[in-house]
Each structure stands twice: as C-alpha cells, then as structure tokens.
Design an enzyme around this catalytic site. Structure first.
Site, short mmCIF file in Angstrom:
data_model
loop_
_atom_site.label_atom_id
_atom_site.label_comp_id
_atom_site.label_asym_id
_atom_site.label_seq_id
_atom_site.Cartn_x
_atom_site.Cartn_y
_atom_site.Cartn_z
N ALA A 239 -36.76 45.14 -13.02
CA ALA A 239 -37.53 44.06 -13.67
C ALA A 239 -36.91 43.77 -15.03
O ALA A 239 -36.16 44.58 -15.56
CB ALA A 239 -38.98 44.49 -13.86
N TRP A 240 -37.26 42.61 -15.57
CA TRP A 240 -36.99 42.34 -16.99
C TRP A 240 -38.16 42.95 -17.74
O TRP A 240 -39.30 42.52 -17.58
CB TRP A 240 -36.92 40.84 -17.24
CG TRP A 240 -36.73 40.50 -18.70
CD1 TRP A 240 -37.61 40.73 -19.73
CD2 TRP A 240 -35.57 39.89 -19.31
NE1 TRP A 240 -37.09 40.30 -20.93
CE2 TRP A 240 -35.84 39.78 -20.71
CE3 TRP A 240 -34.35 39.43 -18.82
CZ2 TRP A 240 -34.93 39.21 -21.60
CZ3 TRP A 240 -33.45 38.87 -19.72
CH2 TRP A 240 -33.74 38.77 -21.10
N THR A 241 -37.92 43.98 -18.55
CA THR A 241 -39.02 44.69 -19.21
C THR A 241 -39.03 44.53 -20.73
O THR A 241 -39.90 45.09 -21.39
CB THR A 241 -38.98 46.20 -18.88
OG1 THR A 241 -37.70 46.70 -19.23
CG2 THR A 241 -39.25 46.45 -17.40
N THR B 229 -47.83 45.81 -13.63
CA THR B 229 -48.14 46.24 -14.99
C THR B 229 -49.56 45.87 -15.40
O THR B 229 -50.14 44.92 -14.86
CB THR B 229 -47.14 45.55 -15.95
OG1 THR B 229 -47.59 45.70 -17.31
CG2 THR B 229 -47.02 44.06 -15.68
N ASP B 230 -50.09 46.61 -16.36
CA ASP B 230 -51.38 46.26 -16.97
C ASP B 230 -51.33 44.90 -17.65
O ASP B 230 -52.36 44.28 -17.90
CB ASP B 230 -51.77 47.34 -18.00
CG ASP B 230 -50.71 47.52 -19.09
OD1 ASP B 230 -49.55 47.82 -18.73
OD2 ASP B 230 -51.02 47.40 -20.28
N TYR C 133 -44.06 37.86 -20.24
CA TYR C 133 -43.74 38.98 -19.35
C TYR C 133 -44.86 39.18 -18.33
O TYR C 133 -44.63 39.27 -17.13
CB TYR C 133 -43.52 40.25 -20.19
CG TYR C 133 -43.49 41.53 -19.39
CD1 TYR C 133 -42.40 41.85 -18.58
CD2 TYR C 133 -44.57 42.42 -19.42
CE1 TYR C 133 -42.39 43.04 -17.84
CE2 TYR C 133 -44.56 43.60 -18.68
CZ TYR C 133 -43.47 43.89 -17.89
OH TYR C 133 -43.45 45.05 -17.15
N LYS D 182 -44.72 38.81 -14.20
CA LYS D 182 -45.01 39.95 -13.32
C LYS D 182 -46.14 39.59 -12.35
O LYS D 182 -46.13 40.00 -11.18
CB LYS D 182 -45.37 41.19 -14.13
CG LYS D 182 -44.20 41.83 -14.87
CD LYS D 182 -43.11 42.38 -13.95
CE LYS D 182 -43.52 43.66 -13.27
NZ LYS D 182 -42.43 44.19 -12.39
#
Length: 326
Positions: free
Chosen positions: A85-87, A128-129, A153, A157
């Site tokens: 992923a792009w994090t 993700t949260d 982000y 996601k």
C-alpha cells in the site's frame, strides 16, 4: 485442514515492508507454499537471516494489470495476502501524489480481486482504522457501514475495500492500526531515537487506539487465509485502549529511558499535514466469535519487540545476520 494448507499457494504483496516480511516467515513456518513480491527488482527488506530473505520473490509493479495477471496465472496462485500500500499518510495529501495513491490503494485491490475471482481464489486485504471518521469514543465494529474518512489515505484505503467487496465473495478485510515490526520505520523506532537524544518529548494524548505487532498479526493472517470464515475483521494487540502518550511512556519504561514525556493535544502538536483520527478504538470481538486466537496484550508485544530489535535501533537484540547480506 492440513491437506488444504499443503495444496494452497499464497502470493504476498509488499514483502519489503514491515508486515509482508513477517507474513512470509509465518507462511514458511506453517509449511505453506508462498511467493513474495514488491516493486523492487529483488528483495530489499531487513536482512535478518529469516526465511523471508531467501524465499521466492518476484519484482512486480501491481499497477501493471497485464503483468500482474500473468504472474498470478503462471505461478498458479490460490490466495493473495495483499500487504502492499501507499502508507505515507501526510505525503498522500500532496496534490501531485494523489493520482498514484488512488491507483495503488484504491484501484489495485479491485484488480487483484478480479484476478482472484477468475481463479476462484481467496484474497486477504489489509485495511486501516483510517477508513472511519475517528469521532466519538465507541470502538468501531468491523461491520460498521458508516464510513467517513478524514484524510486522503483513509479515502483511498476505503475505496480499495469497496472494490473488493463489489467483486469477491471469498475475501477477508482486516483493519489494523498503529503498526510496528522489525522491517522499516515505525513509531517505536522513532521514539527510541528521539528519547536517546532529547531530555523531553511532546506526544499527543487525544488519539486513542491499540498498537499492532506485525509478528503477531502475521500468524493470525496465515491462520485466517486457511479458513473460509470470510468477511471484515479488526485485529490489533489486546489490552487497554491507550494514547500515543501512554504508548511512549511504556516504550521508555521498558527500554529503560528516563526521557520526560509531555502530553499535548493534536492541535497543540500541530505538525501533520493529514488529519488524524482521534478515535481509533477497534472492536475485535468478532475474531473470538469466529474461532481465531486474539493477538497478545500490547505490553507483552512491545517487550518481545524490544528483545528482537537490534541494539543500533534502540532495542536489546543482536545485530542483523551478516551471512545473508548479498
């Protein structure tokens, strides 16, 4: 069943990152056939002498659908664990990055889902949260449908999740938070570094959640991919919900650092480009309900992590294995 494990071949994306590295090791330990991939031509994760360093690896740009489809077909893949992923959350806010962030986080999961649908295979996606608004104090349910991410982000996601749910029935979506592992940068490494060079450190105390140790998470993901218990899950380490301030105090306590930790609000801290959720509490009851083993308490996870972490990164572990440097 063991027979299913023997026959299954798993494709893991993002193996140069914290989680992908541990997932490869966990698959190896479970004697499951696996291939790792990442954008670099050859494996470039931590050289710790573990199986992940030497397991089969394919350099692959997942945004190239044709190539991805070809690799998955040629390797006869039965399941994908999609860790790539792009994090970089703040960099995702930069207008010049947004098209590629959307492609990597939002579109690639849909492409992989379509490929696995054609192969009648399974897919496990790490989310993700950040797909939630971060409002309130109630833990988010894994089957919550009221999403309103507060940064780019999180939006991308969520888009990835939605693409998978539209296409596949055999999917696992596992939302995690506050991730730390041996391979790559994370909050603990940063805090240890800062703690050694500063007498005091300011840390936010109004963002609440739980950390996730990739070593523990990887074992759960490997167990999960071997079942048909599809759906949305939340997985972080067990224990009380805490703030980053509480987490930092415990990191310093366990590492034996005397650095003073000063609690500040997100507004007072004010350094980040992207908005951060204040409520990252994830409800993990569904794991138990579905017969999965919850992750150990986060304090226990932190203690084991500090034992493993090399001394030059602030831990108590040994230097990385020299024999596996190319």
């Amino acid at each position: 069943s063991t027979e299913k494990r023997d026959k299954m071949k798993v494709f893991v994306t993002g193996v140069n990152g914290q989680l992908g590295h541990d997932v490869m090791n966990s698959l190896y330990n479970s004697e499951i056939d696996a291939i790792g991939s990442d954008i670099k031509e050859s494996y470039s994760g931590v050289q710790d002498g573990s199986p992940a360093c030497t397991m089969p690896y394919i350099g692959l740009d997942l945004t190239d659908e044709e190539k991805t489809r070809k690799v998955i077909a040629e390797e006869e893949i039965d399941a994908i664990i999609h860790c790539a992923a792009w994090t970089a959350v703040d960099a995702a806010e930069e207008p010049e990055n947004q098209a590629i962030v959307e492609k990597i986080n939002g579109e690639v999961p849909g492409v992989l889902a379509r490929i696995m649908k054609e192969r009648d295979g399974k897919m496990l996606y790490l989310s993700t949260d950040y797909v939630f608004s971060g409002e309130g104090t109630e833990p988010w349910s894994p089957d919550e449908t009221n999403f309103s991410p507060i940064n780019f982000y999180g939006k991308t996601k969520l888009m990835g999740e939605e693409r998978i749910r539209e296409v596949l029935e055999k999917y696992f979506i596992v939302r995690i938070a506050w991730v730390f592992g041996l391979n790559g940068k994370n909050f603990i490494k940063t805090m240890l570094k800062v703690g050694k060079s500063h007498e005091e450190v300011r840390v936010v105390n109004d963002q609440i959640g739980n950390p996730t140790y990739t070593l523990d998470l990887a074992e759960l993901l490997v167990d999960m991919i071997c079942t048909e218990k599809y759906g949305n899950y939340h997985a972080t380490n067990e224990g009380d919900y805490i703030s980053w301030y509480d987490f930092t105090k415990e990191i310093y306590r366990q590492a034996g650092l005397k650095t003073k930790v000063i609690p500040v609000s997100t507004e007072e801290y004010g350094l980040s480009k992207a908005k951060r959720p204040k409520n990252s509490r994830l409800d993990k009851k569904k794991l138990r309900q579905q017969g999965f083993v919850p992750l150990p308490d986060w304090k226990n996870a932190l203690s084991r992590y500090l034992e493993e972490l090399p001394e030059d990164e602030g831990g108590k572990g040994f230097s990385p294995c020299r024999s596996c440097f190319g």
